[in-house]
Write a protein that holds these residues in place. Structure first.
Motif, mmCIF file in Angstrom:
data_model
loop_
_atom_site.group_PDB
_atom_site.id
_atom_site.type_symbol
_atom_site.label_atom_id
_atom_site.label_comp_id
_atom_site.label_asym_id
_atom_site.label_seq_id
_atom_site.Cartn_x
_atom_site.Cartn_y
_atom_site.Cartn_z
ATOM 1 N N GLU A 68 -17.553 -26.964 -11.816
ATOM 2 C CA GLU A 68 -18.331 -27.924 -12.605
ATOM 3 C C GLU A 68 -18.994 -28.960 -11.719
ATOM 4 O O GLU A 68 -20.113 -29.401 -11.980
ATOM 5 C CB GLU A 68 -17.436 -28.609 -13.641
ATOM 6 C CG GLU A 68 -17.085 -27.701 -14.807
ATOM 7 C CD GLU A 68 -15.964 -28.254 -15.677
ATOM 8 O OE1 GLU A 68 -15.850 -27.815 -16.815
ATOM 9 O OE2 GLU A 68 -15.200 -29.113 -15.183
ATOM 10 N N ARG A 82 -9.168 -28.732 -9.919
ATOM 11 C CA ARG A 82 -9.746 -30.078 -9.907
ATOM 12 C C ARG A 82 -9.687 -30.610 -8.476
ATOM 13 O O ARG A 82 -8.861 -30.141 -7.678
ATOM 14 C CB ARG A 82 -8.951 -31.015 -10.807
ATOM 15 C CG ARG A 82 -8.870 -30.485 -12.212
ATOM 16 C CD ARG A 82 -9.075 -31.568 -13.215
ATOM 17 N NE ARG A 82 -9.111 -30.936 -14.533
ATOM 18 C CZ ARG A 82 -9.792 -31.382 -15.564
ATOM 19 N NH1 ARG A 82 -10.526 -32.471 -15.420
ATOM 20 N NH2 ARG A 82 -9.772 -30.766 -16.705
ATOM 21 N N ARG A 103 -19.502 -34.379 -21.962
ATOM 22 C CA ARG A 103 -18.340 -33.908 -21.229
ATOM 23 C C ARG A 103 -17.632 -35.051 -20.510
ATOM 24 O O ARG A 103 -16.414 -35.201 -20.570
ATOM 25 C CB ARG A 103 -18.812 -32.851 -20.216
ATOM 26 C CG ARG A 103 -17.819 -32.495 -19.153
ATOM 27 C CD ARG A 103 -16.683 -31.721 -19.789
ATOM 28 N NE ARG A 103 -15.474 -31.778 -18.999
ATOM 29 C CZ ARG A 103 -15.122 -30.829 -18.149
ATOM 30 N NH1 ARG A 103 -15.878 -29.780 -17.990
ATOM 31 N NH2 ARG A 103 -13.994 -30.935 -17.493
ATOM 32 N N LEU A 104 -18.414 -35.888 -19.837
ATOM 33 C CA LEU A 104 -17.817 -36.990 -19.080
ATOM 34 C C LEU A 104 -17.187 -38.016 -20.011
ATOM 35 O O LEU A 104 -16.122 -38.556 -19.730
ATOM 36 C CB LEU A 104 -18.874 -37.668 -18.208
ATOM 37 C CG LEU A 104 -19.330 -36.839 -17.003
ATOM 38 C CD1 LEU A 104 -20.472 -37.537 -16.299
ATOM 39 C CD2 LEU A 104 -18.173 -36.614 -16.048
ATOM 40 N N ASP A 129 -13.915 -36.606 -20.978
ATOM 41 C CA ASP A 129 -12.943 -36.620 -19.891
ATOM 42 C C ASP A 129 -12.455 -38.029 -19.602
ATOM 43 O O ASP A 129 -11.277 -38.253 -19.329
ATOM 44 C CB ASP A 129 -13.557 -36.021 -18.628
ATOM 45 C CG ASP A 129 -13.753 -34.526 -18.771
ATOM 46 O OD1 ASP A 129 -13.195 -33.954 -19.723
ATOM 47 O OD2 ASP A 129 -14.467 -33.944 -17.943
ATOM 48 N N LEU A 156 -13.893 -33.324 -13.236
ATOM 49 C CA LEU A 156 -14.536 -32.013 -13.326
ATOM 50 C C LEU A 156 -13.888 -31.024 -12.359
ATOM 51 O O LEU A 156 -13.407 -31.408 -11.296
ATOM 52 C CB LEU A 156 -16.030 -32.140 -13.004
ATOM 53 C CG LEU A 156 -16.839 -33.094 -13.898
ATOM 54 C CD1 LEU A 156 -18.297 -33.103 -13.463
ATOM 55 C CD2 LEU A 156 -16.716 -32.718 -15.356
ATOM 56 N N THR A 157 -13.916 -29.740 -12.709
ATOM 57 C CA THR A 157 -13.377 -28.717 -11.822
ATOM 58 C C THR A 157 -14.362 -28.488 -10.681
ATOM 59 O O THR A 157 -15.487 -28.992 -10.697
ATOM 60 C CB THR A 157 -13.184 -27.389 -12.558
ATOM 61 O OG1 THR A 157 -14.471 -26.936 -12.994
ATOM 62 C CG2 THR A 157 -12.268 -27.530 -13.758
#
Lengths: 860, 249
Positions: free
Chosen positions: B113, B147, A476-477, A480, B109-110
């Motif tokens: 998250e 976010r 995920r990172l 992103d 990340l939200t």
């Protein structure tokens, strides 16, 4: 400001080193190629002088165009006339022929891998016997010392020699050094020398000589002898002094050197271009990271000018250092290339490396120029940073709006495409064409680079989706972070894009050529056997003895044999030299279907018949029945009648004449290619009968071929196989060379990733403190690199495919007719770029993993 | 006032003769000087002291972010000084919560998250009902998809506290969690931490230099020159100020 720039470089040693390395590679290639080719030129100049020393004057037919081996000969009567001129001590006829292969003691033909295999009449002026004696009778030959030593040829033994007409046994009676008595100054060619009349017979050149070497009598003034000879011989002949002869030889060598130089410079250009992307990228990121610091300078009184100057100064230091290192490594590269040339069969006489002032200037232009120009845009961004940036927590450098990017980038890209299109349609071989193509390619890539950030975020997100699902937080990172700064992702990918686009282009064009060839084999080939040289390697295959075709033709199982010869610049029409193919036109349609659209190849008098590809017919504005005035390399002009127009140029090229016409104007007797058809069976013949005929005919043909070790025969399937694998090999070599840009792109990815990791130090500290293991952290960086690399790979392959298809469509029909995309290759390229991305991520990932957590958290 | 509950409660974390020494010889600095301290379960403890007193070092060492030079640091039953780097990381992930002064959240990340980040790193779902309860307690249930840059400073810190709580750690360490915000926002964050202790039974240790912030704690430990010099139960801002003045003088 200079101090600040210097300090910022010293603080970031790794980044400094990587950026410098990127520029060094470009400079290295520029210096290496020029130094090597300059050195080659001076070596060749010496060699040319050695070669010319054999005679005071040389008499030749004055040729308007065409190659040395296509020149008209000097008749014996003229040679005798020369001998009779006052002041001429000796008039020595000279003869040379291409494709004279000596077969060694093991029955293997000696084939120089690049240079030609030559036959000569023994010339005591430049051939210096070191062992045995010079050939003086039929059945004798001498060879150069190097060929003898490399292939264990011994004086006194008898060896088979494959000449232009036939293969015959000769006794080796002597060894000689060429050019100088002390050492052989060859360039890798093999030399077989015969007594003059024996050479004339063996080469099939009984009518005359290629040249007559003249030695002036003692006391005679060479220039006076020259004037007398010119007066006697008239305009038809040239009388050349030793100096002019050397200069012309040198010019011939230099043409080869120029091609070599061009190839190396293309790589240098790619290297420099890719470097420019990476440098620009690096400085953009550096400025982005130092926003607060620069804001602070501004707050304490630095002017915008000083800020941008410090960025440019930093780039100048990188550029200067790279230039110096690049020159040093370039000299080393020249030595390496020379060694490589020697290994692949072009031994060069030893000589010093020549570093010209011009080369140093070019290195500086490339090293300093590219670096500084690439830093202009970042420097301009830096000067827009306001003092407030120092105070604000999360000041973001204003990025160019995506909309504006789309418009500007699209316009640049479109300009590039227009330039490329103009270059492709402007016709080949002209300098403006290459300028148009080069400028077009650069503009297209720059445009692509401006636009690609627009796609970077959605593309990275989409590519990363499966990673997120499959690999949890690190996946995920990674995704992103790849999507986080589209500009950075796009320009890192941009460095990969260039290499991949070029590889993709080469792959698509190559595949299209292959497919074209396949189609021809499927549709056009009527003959059953194909006879050509068994030599493998690049370039057109060498010729083979004409006698092979005669013997095959005499076989009962064979109905007909078609002989093919060809020559670059084989005839000239309307002042322009054209490449020609000569074949038996009465058989042409039976052996290969040339897709005749009008007329009949077999019609008309073969001595004046001409068949044209429709492109050539169109550009000349002629049709069947029209006449064309054609001049041959022997300076004779004939009126030819167009008997047919055909559409498929794969075998017959653009200009096809009959062998009868060839024989009247060319001294070359060896065949380039021959095809044979088996006798037709009655329609009622069974399959078994046909198979048995093929079996018998193959055995019979093999029986002939076995006596000629330089020749091989293939049936349709074998022929197709060899042609394809040769083509594939050439494409692979090109792709590997282009792959060099990968190495540079790799450094670019290391650089960008290191910088982007540095930018996230605090975040990394945070992640580590809440329980991310080192392994997870490293993985997230690997995933990020993977996404960026695959993005670059996909983009590059897409661009390469589009350009490749466009090129395949633009190339003349005579070369490429079908367009094919090698999907598997393209997938492999993307995989290669993914692997490259992962490799590049190792260093930054390991460094990130080792970071002290507390220091990282404290970092803002 | 009830009698000191110190003896009655189990210990969540403790340091035994913990020292942290930087440099050596003349330049030797004792950031922690043989400290013995224990933090009880279910209580909110504040660590106070002047700059350079070693309060942040103590917290970093207690939390496994840094190593002590000598002595022991124990969380639950585990002696951190015996753990490898990897086991320390896993211990932080599973047994310790963190709230830093600022930039507590991963910007890509939200909110939700970020809250579940340690569990996601562990590859576990955690206790979903508990996570829901924590999110509910932050009062940010309708902003979980935002976010960090779409949240206010106070909201960001509440998300950070929620992250620390979400994994049901044995102990939560907060390093100046209100150091970067105005007093109203600070009250909002501290109130949330207080309720995490009172209503959710969590253990929190907070480093601060603000007497008002420290007054939200059940107990204040004062540090000077790497030693614990004083303690205060059920502190008030004024009481803390008085102690500080004495110590500083």
């Amino acid at each position: 400001m200079f101090k600040l720039a210097l300090r910022s470089l010293i603080d970031k040693k790794l980044r400094f080193a990587l950026t410098t390395l990127v520029v060094v590679i470009g400079v290295m290639f520029v210096v290496g190629s020029f130094t090597l080719t300059d050195s080659l030129r001076s070596t060749f100049a010496g060699l040319a002088q050695d070669i010319a020393k054999g005679a005071d004057l040389t008499v030749r037919v004055d040729q308007e165009f065409g190659g040395d081996f296509e020149r008209a000969t000097v008749p014996e009567a003229v040679a005798e006339q020369v001998a009779g001129v006052e002041g001429v001590d000796l008039a020595r006829p000279e003869l040379a022929a291409l494709n004279v292969f000596i077969v060694d003691g093991d029955g293997e033909p000696i084939r120089p891998p690049g240079p030609p295999a030559l036959g000569f009449s023994f010339n005591p002026g430049s051939f210096f016997i070191t062992e045995g004696q010079q050939p003086s009778a039929p059945g004798e030959f001498a060879t150069d010392t190097v060929t003898a030593a490399n292939n264990d040829l011994r004086v006194g033994e008898t060896y088979q020699i494959n000449g232009p007409l036939d293969a015959e046994p000769f006794e080796l009676v002597g060894l000689f050094n060429f050019g100088s008595p002390d050492s052989h100054t060859g360039l890798g060619q093999t030399m077989a020398a015969f007594e003059l009349e024996e050479a004339q017979r063996f080469f099939g050149m009984e009518d005359g000589y290629q040249a007559v070497g003249v030695l002036a009598s003692a006391g005679a003034e060479v220039s006076e002898v020259q004037a007398r000879l010119e007066a006697v011989l008239g305009d038809e002949y040239r009388v050349i002094t030793q100096e002019v002869e050397a200069a012309e030889q040198e010019e011939d060598f230099n043409q080869v050197v120029d091609i070599f130089n061009t190839v190396l410079l293309v790589f240098a250009f790619i290297a420099v271009f890719v470097s420019a992307f990476i440098i620009n990228n690096t400085f953009q990121i550096i400025v982005g990271q130092r926003v607060r610091e620069i804001g602070l300078w501004r707050a304490v009184g630095a002017t915008p000018r000083q800020v941008s100057r410090s960025v440019i100064t930093e780039s100048a230091i990188v550029g200067a250092l790279s230039t110096v290192i690049g020159i040093g490594l370039g000299l080393a590269l020249a030595l390496v290339l020379r060694a490589v040339l020697e290994v692949i069969g072009f031994p060069l006489p030893p000589g010093p490396l020549t570093l010209q002032f011009r080369t140093v200037v070019l290195a500086a232009v490339v090293g300093l120029g590219v670096t500084m120009v690439s830093s202009i845009a970042p420097a301009m961004r830096a000067r827009r940073i306001s003092p407030v940036a120092a105070l604000s927590q999360d000041f973001q450098l204003g990025a160019t709006g995506l909309r504006r990017r789309l418009i500007t980038g699209g316009a640049v890209f479109a300009a590039g495409v227009v330039s490329l299109a103009a270059g492709m349609t402007a016709g080949m071989d002209t300098a403006p064409t290459f300028v148009l193509l080069g400028v077009g390619a650069v503009l297209a890539f720059v445009g692509m680079n401006i636009v690609s950030p627009v796609f970077a975020r959605p593309a990275a997100s989409a590519l990363g989706r499966p990673l997120k699902a499959a690999f949890g937080v690190p996946g995920r990172l990674g995704r992103d972070n790849a999507a986080r700064n589209p500009r950075r992702t796009a320009s890192t990918a941009g460095a990969l894009l260039i290499g991949l686009a070029l590889m993709g282009l080469a792959a698509v064009v190559g595949e299209s050529i292959k497919k074209t060839f396949d189609n021809i084999l499927d549709n056009a080939v009527e003959a059953d056997y194909f006879i050509q040289s068994s030599a493998t390697g690049f370039g057109p295959p060498p010729g083979f003895p004409a006698r092979v075709a005669d013997e095959i033709e005499a076989l009962d199982e064979i109905e007909s044999v078609m002989r093919i010869q060809w020559a670059f610049s084989g005839l000239s029409v309307e002042g322009e030299p054209r490449d020609i193919v000569a074949a038996d036109m009465s058989l042409a349609d039976d052996h290969f279907d040339g897709q005749v659209s009008s007329g009949d190849m077999a019609a008309g008098d073969p001595r004046t018949a001409l068949a044209l590809h429709s492109d050539s017919a169109e550009s000349l504005g002629v049709g069947v029945g029209d006449t064309v005035e054609a001049t041959f390399p022997d300076n004779q002009t004939e009126t030819l009648t167009v008997v047919a127009i055909f559409e498929d140029a794969a075998i017959y090229g653009n200009w096809l004449i009959d062998g009868a016409l060839w024989d009247r104007h060319f001294n070359r007797n060896d065949l380039a290619f021959a095809s044979a058809r088996t006798a037709d069976l009655p329609d009622a013949a069974t399959e078994a009968e046909q198979a048995s005929l093929l079996e018998r005919s193959r055995a019979a043909v093999n029986g002939v071929i076995d006596r000629y070790p330089t020749v091989k025969v293939e049936n349709q399937a074998e022929f197709r196989q060899t042609q394809q694998s040769q083509l594939t090999a050439i494409i692979r070599v090109i792709q590997v060379l282009i792959g060099l840009s990968f190495v540079i792109a790799l450094i670019g990815i290391i650089n960008t990733l290191s910088l982007s990791v540095f930018e996230r130090i605090h975040e990394i500290g945070l992640l580590r403190s809440v329980g991310m293991t080192r392994k997870q952290l490293r993985r997230s960086i690997y995933w990020e690199a993977l996404i960026v690399a695959v993005f670059g790979g996909l983009l590059g392959v897409a661009v390469g495919t589009v350009f490749g298809v466009a090129t395949a469509l633009a190339l003349p029909e005579s070369f490429v007719q079908a367009v094919a995309v090698p999907w598997l290759d393209l997938v492999v390229f993307v995989v290669i770029s993914a692997v490259a991305g992962l490799l590049a991520a190792i260093l930054p990932a390991v460094r990130a993993g080792r970071m002290n957590i507390l220091d990282a958290i404290a970092h803002e | 006032m009830t009698p000191s509950p110190t003896q009655a409660l189990a210990t969540a974390a403790r340091a035994v003769a913990a020292s942290k020494i930087y440099g050596s010889g003349d330049t030797e600095v004792r950031a922690l000087d043989a400290i013995d301290v224990a933090f009880e379960q279910g209580r909110f403890t504040a660590i106070m002291g002047p700059s350079g007193s070693g309060k942040s070092t103590l917290m970093h060492c207690m939390a496994g972010l840094d190593n002590v030079t000598s002595g022991q640091v124990i969380i639950g039953e585990t002696d951190l000084t015996t753990l490898s780097e990897k086991d320390l990381t896993l211990l932080r992930r599973d047994n310790v919560g963190f709230v830093f002064q600022a930039y507590n959240l991963v910007p890509t990340l939200t909110a939700i998250e970020n809250i579940t980040l340690p569990m996601d790193l562990a590859g576990s779902k955690g206790d979903e009902a508990w996570v829901d309860e924590v999110v509910g307690a932050t009062g940010l249930a309708d902003r979980t998809k935002h976010r960090p840059n779409e949240l206010s400073g106070g909201q960001q810190q509440r998300v950070a506290v929620a992250r620390a709580l979400a994994g049901k750690p044995q102990i939560i360490f907060a390093d100046e969690p209100t150091g970067n915000v105005d007093s109203n926002t600070a009250a909002e964050i501290l109130g949330f931490m207080r309720s995490a202790v009172d209503q959710m039974g969590q253990t929190i240790v907070m480093v601060t230099h603000d007497p008002v912030a420290a007054s939200y704690a059940d107990r204040v430990v004062f540090l000077v020159d790497g030693k614990i010099v004083d303690e205060l139960e059920d502190p008030t801002p004024q009481g803390i100020r008085d102690h500080m003045t004495q110590l500083g003088a």
